[in-house]
Design a protein around this motif. Structure first.
Motif, PDB file in Angstrom:
ATOM      1  N   PRO A 190       0.818  -1.225   0.000  1.00  0.00           N
ATOM      2  CA  PRO A 190       0.000   0.000   0.000  1.00  0.00           C
ATOM      3  C   PRO A 190       0.848   1.269   0.000  1.00  0.00           C
ATOM      4  N   GLN A 191       2.013   1.213   0.644  1.00  0.00           N
ATOM      5  CA  GLN A 191       2.885   2.389   0.673  1.00  0.00           C
ATOM      6  C   GLN A 191       3.441   2.686  -0.716  1.00  0.00           C
ATOM      7  N   ILE A 192       3.728   1.639  -1.489  1.00  0.00           N
ATOM      8  CA  ILE A 192       4.250   1.835  -2.835  1.00  0.00           C
ATOM      9  C   ILE A 192       3.201   2.466  -3.731  1.00  0.00           C
ATOM     10  N   LEU A 205       8.790   2.543  -4.519  1.00  0.00           N
ATOM     11  CA  LEU A 205       9.193   1.179  -4.860  1.00  0.00           C
ATOM     12  C   LEU A 205      10.679   0.977  -4.602  1.00  0.00           C
ATOM     13  N   PHE A 206      11.511   1.864  -5.155  1.00  0.00           N
ATOM     14  CA  PHE A 206      12.950   1.685  -5.036  1.00  0.00           C
ATOM     15  C   PHE A 206      13.489   2.137  -3.681  1.00  0.00           C
ATOM     16  N   ARG A 207      12.725   2.901  -2.956  1.00  0.00           N
ATOM     17  CA  ARG A 207      13.115   3.282  -1.589  1.00  0.00           C
ATOM     18  C   ARG A 207      12.922   2.091  -0.645  1.00  0.00           C
ATOM     19  N   HIS A 208      11.794   1.402  -0.805  1.00  0.00           N
ATOM     20  CA  HIS A 208      11.470   0.302   0.102  1.00  0.00           C
ATOM     21  C   HIS A 208      12.165  -1.001  -0.272  1.00  0.00           C
ATOM     22  N   ILE A 209      12.459  -1.176  -1.559  1.00  0.00           N
ATOM     23  CA  ILE A 209      13.036  -2.445  -2.012  1.00  0.00           C
ATOM     24  C   ILE A 209      14.393  -2.161  -2.634  1.00  0.00           C
ATOM     25  N   GLN A 210      15.426  -2.287  -1.835  1.00  0.00           N
ATOM     26  CA  GLN A 210      16.778  -1.995  -2.288  1.00  0.00           C
ATOM     27  C   GLN A 210      17.591  -3.279  -2.375  1.00  0.00           C
ATOM     28  N   ILE A 249      20.072   7.656  -2.354  1.00  0.00           N
ATOM     29  CA  ILE A 249      19.817   6.327  -2.924  1.00  0.00           C
ATOM     30  C   ILE A 249      20.143   6.348  -4.422  1.00  0.00           C
ATOM     31  N   ALA A 250      20.962   5.411  -4.848  1.00  0.00           N
ATOM     32  CA  ALA A 250      21.305   5.287  -6.270  1.00  0.00           C
ATOM     33  C   ALA A 250      20.298   4.367  -6.944  1.00  0.00           C
ATOM     34  N   LEU A 251      19.746   4.807  -8.062  1.00  0.00           N
ATOM     35  CA  LEU A 251      18.861   3.974  -8.886  1.00  0.00           C
ATOM     36  C   LEU A 251      19.649   3.604 -10.134  1.00  0.00           C
ATOM     37  N   LEU A 252      19.951   2.326 -10.285  1.00  0.00           N
ATOM     38  CA  LEU A 252      20.882   1.872 -11.303  1.00  0.00           C
ATOM     39  C   LEU A 252      20.199   0.972 -12.338  1.00  0.00           C
ATOM     40  N   SER A 253      20.641   1.111 -13.567  1.00  0.00           N
ATOM     41  CA  SER A 253      20.122   0.329 -14.685  1.00  0.00           C
ATOM     42  C   SER A 253      21.079  -0.804 -15.024  1.00  0.00           C
TER      43      SER A 253
END
Length: 298
Positions: A190-192, A205-210, A249-253
């Motif tokens: 629900p938070q996502i 999404l990417f904050r909670h699931i790293q 937080i790094a978001l990487l491809s």
């Protein structure tokens, strides 16, 4: 699927061995070998199920939420996709392999329903276990003595307990990509999805699931927008990557940031996957900066 399956008795002295081993060899060759078959088959099954769940459009996140007709359609979809994957033609039954009419049966449960027209014909048996993330691919000649005595209202019978031993397995208890949403703690979901915009939902999404590779399909499901890939890129300080960078937080491809992903010791990502990570040391933050990922980190 049943957790305990009997060992196959389809050995060279079995009456079905010659036929089933010929079909098995053709299927394996068409896929490009055993490893290619395993990889392609598991991915195909995952796609068939997820495309019917349609999380981006429906908000549903599991097989159990589907309507009865949708669950039935998955079997049709698997039949179509499997034929396409193996480049098999249509036949009097579902397909033809090495000159033999073959039926394709799929189940998301513990058994297959064999129609009367498939009795005494070889069948390709497909199964996906959503709970345990395992998949199955087997071959059987649907002989009457391998089937149950009882039948459903459509005169279909299932494989008997003894009949299971007459399956020649190509894949048994094989790992199958898990439904992503089953891996997420229920309280996190629900938070996502609470964010009002695609960027807010993806940032959540990417904050909670790293540290976990996330597929393009999941990104699309969370963004709920046509141009969802734009949201994941830097966008003049407004993109998901920008929002997360300000949080350290790094978001990487997997396509563009593979060297940094490897250097940070994160799981391998395919070219269509993404992973987020918050550096825990200054050296990791500096390493990210060297690779062009600048974070607000302290």
């Amino acid at each position: 699927m049943k957790q305990s399956l009997p060992d196959s008795i389809v050995t060279p002295d079995h009456r079905d061995h010659a036929l089933l081993s010929t079909i098995a060899a053709d299927i394996t060759a068409r896929a490009g070998g055993p490893e290619a078959l395993a990889t392609q088959f598991a991915a195909m099954l995952r796609r068939c199920v997820d495309d019917v769940i349609m999380t981006p459009k429906t908000g549903r996140r599991s097989y159990e939420e589907l309507e009865k007709t949708e669950k039935t359609y998955i079997g049709t979809r698997v039949e179509i996709e499997l034929r396409a994957m193996l480049r098999l033609p249509r036949g009097k039954l579902d397909t033809v392999v090495q000159g033999h009419d073959v039926d394709i049966k799929n189940t998301m449960h513990s058994n297959w329903m064999i129609p009367t027209e498939a009795v005494d014909h070889p069948c390709i048996l497909v199964a996906a276990d959503e709970v345990r993330a395992r998949c199955y691919l087997g071959l059987i000649v649907a002989r009457p003595d391998y089937l149950t005595a009882g039948q459903n209202k459509d005169a279909k019978k299932s494989v008997s307990a003894q009949g299971f031993a007459n399956i020649l397995w190509l894949l048994r208890h094989h790992p199958y990509p898990a439904n992503f949403w089953r891996t997420v703690p229920p309280e996190i979901i629900p938070q996502i999805f609470a964010g009002a915009s695609g960027n807010q939902r993806m940032a959540a999404l990417f904050r909670h699931i790293q540290g976990t590779p996330i597929t393009r399909d999941v990104v699309e499901a969370v963004a709920q927008q046509q141009d969802f890939m734009r949201r994941i890129r830097s966008d003049k300080g407004r993109g998901t990557r920008d929002l997360l960078a300000r949080e350290g937080i790094a978001l990487l491809s997997g396509h563009y940031d593979a060297p940094l992903i490897a250097a940070l010791g994160l799981p391998h990502c395919t070219g269509s996957e993404f992973v987020s990570y918050r550096p825990v040391t200054q050296e990791q933050a500096d390493l990210a900066a060297v690779h062009g990922v600048v974070l607000d980190w302290a």
